[in-house]
Motif scaffolding. Sequence first.
Motif, PDB file in Angstrom:
ATOM      1  N   UNK A  88       1.721  -1.197   6.361  1.00 41.94           N
ATOM      2  CA  UNK A  88       2.698  -0.670   5.408  1.00 41.94           C
ATOM      3  C   UNK A  88       2.025   0.130   4.301  1.00 41.94           C
ATOM      4  N   UNK A  89       0.939  -0.382   3.748  1.00 43.31           N
ATOM      5  CA  UNK A  89       0.255   0.338   2.674  1.00 43.31           C
ATOM      6  C   UNK A  89      -0.271   1.686   3.154  1.00 43.31           C
ATOM      7  N   UNK A  90      -0.843   1.727   4.330  1.00 43.76           N
ATOM      8  CA  UNK A  90      -1.386   2.982   4.857  1.00 43.76           C
ATOM      9  C   UNK A  90      -0.272   3.979   5.144  1.00 43.76           C
ATOM     10  N   UNK A  91       0.794   3.522   5.801  1.00 43.05           N
ATOM     11  CA  UNK A  91       1.903   4.414   6.150  1.00 43.05           C
ATOM     12  C   UNK A  91       2.633   4.884   4.894  1.00 43.05           C
ATOM     13  N   UNK A  92       2.840   3.981   3.932  1.00 44.22           N
ATOM     14  CA  UNK A  92       3.540   4.371   2.698  1.00 44.22           C
ATOM     15  C   UNK A  92       2.761   5.429   1.936  1.00 44.22           C
ATOM     16  N   UNK A  93       1.457   5.276   1.830  1.00 41.39           N
ATOM     17  CA  UNK A  93       0.643   6.270   1.120  1.00 41.39           C
ATOM     18  C   UNK A  93       0.685   7.614   1.838  1.00 41.39           C
ATOM     19  N   UNK A  94       0.618   7.593   3.152  1.00 38.59           N
ATOM     20  CA  UNK A  94       0.630   8.847   3.917  1.00 38.59           C
ATOM     21  C   UNK A  94       1.976   9.531   3.830  1.00 38.59           C
ATOM     22  N   UNK A  95       3.062   8.772   3.941  1.00 34.39           N
ATOM     23  CA  UNK A  95       4.398   9.377   3.875  1.00 34.39           C
ATOM     24  C   UNK A  95       4.681   9.918   2.483  1.00 34.39           C
ATOM     25  N   UNK A  96       4.336   9.177   1.455  1.00 36.03           N
ATOM     26  CA  UNK A  96       4.562   9.680   0.095  1.00 36.03           C
ATOM     27  C   UNK A  96       3.776  10.955  -0.160  1.00 36.03           C
ATOM     28  N   UNK A  97       2.568  10.997   0.309  1.00 36.71           N
ATOM     29  CA  UNK A  97       1.740  12.205   0.136  1.00 36.71           C
ATOM     30  C   UNK A  97       2.342  13.398   0.861  1.00 36.71           C
ATOM     31  N   UNK A  98       2.766  13.186   2.103  1.00 38.19           N
ATOM     32  CA  UNK A  98       3.332  14.303   2.863  1.00 38.19           C
ATOM     33  C   UNK A  98       4.714  14.692   2.352  1.00 38.19           C
ATOM     34  N   UNK A  99       5.448  13.761   1.774  1.00 35.18           N
ATOM     35  CA  UNK A  99       6.783  14.061   1.259  1.00 35.18           C
ATOM     36  C   UNK A  99       6.721  14.883  -0.022  1.00 35.18           C
ATOM     37  N   UNK A 100       5.811  14.553  -0.906  1.00 32.24           N
ATOM     38  CA  UNK A 100       5.758  15.210  -2.203  1.00 32.24           C
ATOM     39  C   UNK A 100       4.842  16.417  -2.257  1.00 32.24           C
ATOM     40  N   UNK A 101       3.946  16.594  -1.307  1.00 35.90           N
ATOM     41  CA  UNK A 101       3.049  17.742  -1.354  1.00 35.90           C
ATOM     42  C   UNK A 101       3.403  18.736  -0.340  1.00 35.90           C
TER      43      UNK A 101
END
Length: 101
Positions: A88-101
């Motif tokens: 969850x931590x890995x996927x959440x960080x990756x999704x947030x990064x790709x969503x906002x950048x």
Amino acid sequence: MDKRKKKSLLTGTMLLATTVLMAQGNGSAGINEATQMVTSYFDPATKLIYAIGAVVGLIGGVKVYNKFSSGDPDTGKTAGSWFGACIFLIVAATILRSFFL
């Protein structure tokens, strides 16, 4: 006040108002600067989340090992929750990064 002082005061007030209005602009420069500042925080935040995930993973691994060594029948559930938290931590960080950048 005489006419000359009033005229000087009015001229100074108008110059000050013009300077303030020109400094405001259309606001796009401020919005662009704020966007740049917010996006510049994503790389360090992502690395921080990955570091937290690594620490949680190590602590969870030690807990699972302790339970396995002591013969606790609840080891599978603990290992599953530990593994799920890391993913969850890995996927959440990756999704947030790709969503906002």
